[in-house]
Design an enzyme around this catalytic site. Structure first.
Site, mmCIF file in Angstrom:
data_model
loop_
_atom_site.group_PDB
_atom_site.id
_atom_site.type_symbol
_atom_site.label_atom_id
_atom_site.label_comp_id
_atom_site.label_asym_id
_atom_site.label_seq_id
_atom_site.Cartn_x
_atom_site.Cartn_y
_atom_site.Cartn_z
ATOM 1 N N CYS A 111 2.591 8.617 -5.405
ATOM 2 C CA CYS A 111 1.262 8.765 -4.812
ATOM 3 C C CYS A 111 1.169 9.918 -3.812
ATOM 4 O O CYS A 111 0.072 10.285 -3.403
ATOM 5 C CB CYS A 111 0.821 7.461 -4.147
ATOM 6 S SG CYS A 111 1.711 7.054 -2.630
ATOM 7 N N HIS A 121 -2.923 3.271 13.388
ATOM 8 C CA HIS A 121 -3.128 3.334 11.939
ATOM 9 C C HIS A 121 -1.892 3.903 11.269
ATOM 10 O O HIS A 121 -1.369 4.939 11.677
ATOM 11 C CB HIS A 121 -4.339 4.221 11.637
ATOM 12 C CG HIS A 121 -4.560 4.482 10.189
ATOM 13 N ND1 HIS A 121 -5.115 3.546 9.350
ATOM 14 C CD2 HIS A 121 -4.308 5.573 9.426
ATOM 15 C CE1 HIS A 121 -5.196 4.058 8.124
ATOM 16 N NE2 HIS A 121 -4.710 5.289 8.150
ATOM 17 N N HIS A 157 -2.433 2.334 4.170
ATOM 18 C CA HIS A 157 -3.071 1.216 3.468
ATOM 19 C C HIS A 157 -2.053 0.537 2.565
ATOM 20 O O HIS A 157 -1.058 1.148 2.176
ATOM 21 C CB HIS A 157 -4.253 1.709 2.630
ATOM 22 C CG HIS A 157 -5.404 2.167 3.461
ATOM 23 N ND1 HIS A 157 -5.471 3.441 3.988
ATOM 24 C CD2 HIS A 157 -6.516 1.523 3.888
ATOM 25 C CE1 HIS A 157 -6.583 3.554 4.696
ATOM 26 N NE2 HIS A 157 -7.240 2.407 4.642
ATOM 27 N N ASP A 183 -0.607 -2.615 -6.246
ATOM 28 C CA ASP A 183 -0.205 -1.943 -7.482
ATOM 29 C C ASP A 183 1.240 -1.434 -7.427
ATOM 30 O O ASP A 183 1.581 -0.457 -8.086
ATOM 31 C CB ASP A 183 -1.153 -0.793 -7.807
ATOM 32 C CG ASP A 183 -1.186 0.283 -6.729
ATOM 33 O OD1 ASP A 183 -0.444 0.181 -5.728
ATOM 34 O OD2 ASP A 183 -1.972 1.236 -6.876
ATOM 35 N N ARG A 243 2.351 -2.028 -2.513
ATOM 36 C CA ARG A 243 2.677 -0.634 -2.203
ATOM 37 C C ARG A 243 2.058 -0.303 -0.855
ATOM 38 O O ARG A 243 0.860 -0.096 -0.741
ATOM 39 C CB ARG A 243 2.130 0.308 -3.278
ATOM 40 C CG ARG A 243 2.311 1.787 -2.941
ATOM 41 C CD ARG A 243 1.870 2.683 -4.081
ATOM 42 N NE ARG A 243 0.493 2.478 -4.496
ATOM 43 C CZ ARG A 243 -0.553 3.221 -4.068
ATOM 44 N NH1 ARG A 243 -0.375 4.197 -3.217
ATOM 45 N NH2 ARG A 243 -1.765 2.950 -4.521
ATOM 46 N N CYS A 283 1.364 2.271 1.388
ATOM 47 C CA CYS A 283 1.231 3.719 1.291
ATOM 48 C C CYS A 283 1.005 4.254 2.704
ATOM 49 O O CYS A 283 -0.093 4.147 3.249
ATOM 50 C CB CYS A 283 0.046 4.017 0.372
ATOM 51 S SG CYS A 283 -0.204 5.743 0.026
#
Length: 133
Positions: free
Chosen positions: A66, A103, A106, A110, A119, A121
């Site tokens: 990704c 932060h 996310h 998947d 996952r 990410c």
């Protein structure tokens, strides 16, 4: 939500680079394929880029393709906060550091082929890496 590490906006701005501040405190996203931790392959612990709380073990990192570092679980469930995010017109799950509320990225369901199916990410700029020797 109250966090163990509480600082004023001015303190965060003084301690973080403008790029770190934008992602960690402003929930921005770094460009895919640009993060310095994307290809990190050593054994160690990934910590919060703002407060150094332990977040992920290197053994849970995997290549999801990704463009951001991906993990299938946090070091402990209580190490991260999961919040509903509707900012881009879709419902996603935001991941924040439970210690300081910064932060991180996310989490998606998947992560096919991983033990959890998740996952995480994460933005490289949201993380520090401590190698284990």
């Amino acid at each position: 939500m109250d966090h163990e590490v509480e600082k004023s906006d001015a303190q965060w701005r003084a301690e973080l680079s403008p790029e770190q501040y934008a992602v960690l405190r402003g929930a921005a996203t770094e460009r895919a394929w640009t993060g310095e931790l994307l290809d990190e392959g050593r054994s160690g612990i990934y910590t919060c880029g703002a407060c150094n709380a332990e977040l992920f073990k290197s053994g849970t990192k995997f290549d999801s393709g990704c463009g951001w570092p991906s993990f299938y679980e946090s070091v402990r469930p209580e190490a991260v906060e999961l919040l509903e995010d509707r900012t881009l017109g879709v419902v996603r799950t935001e991941v924040r550091c439970a210690s300081c509320g910064s932060h991180l990225g996310h989490v998606f369901d998947d992560g096919f082929g991983t033990p959890t199916g998740d996952r995480y990410c994460m933005n490289s700029i949201s993380l520090n890496f401590k190698p284990v020797e």
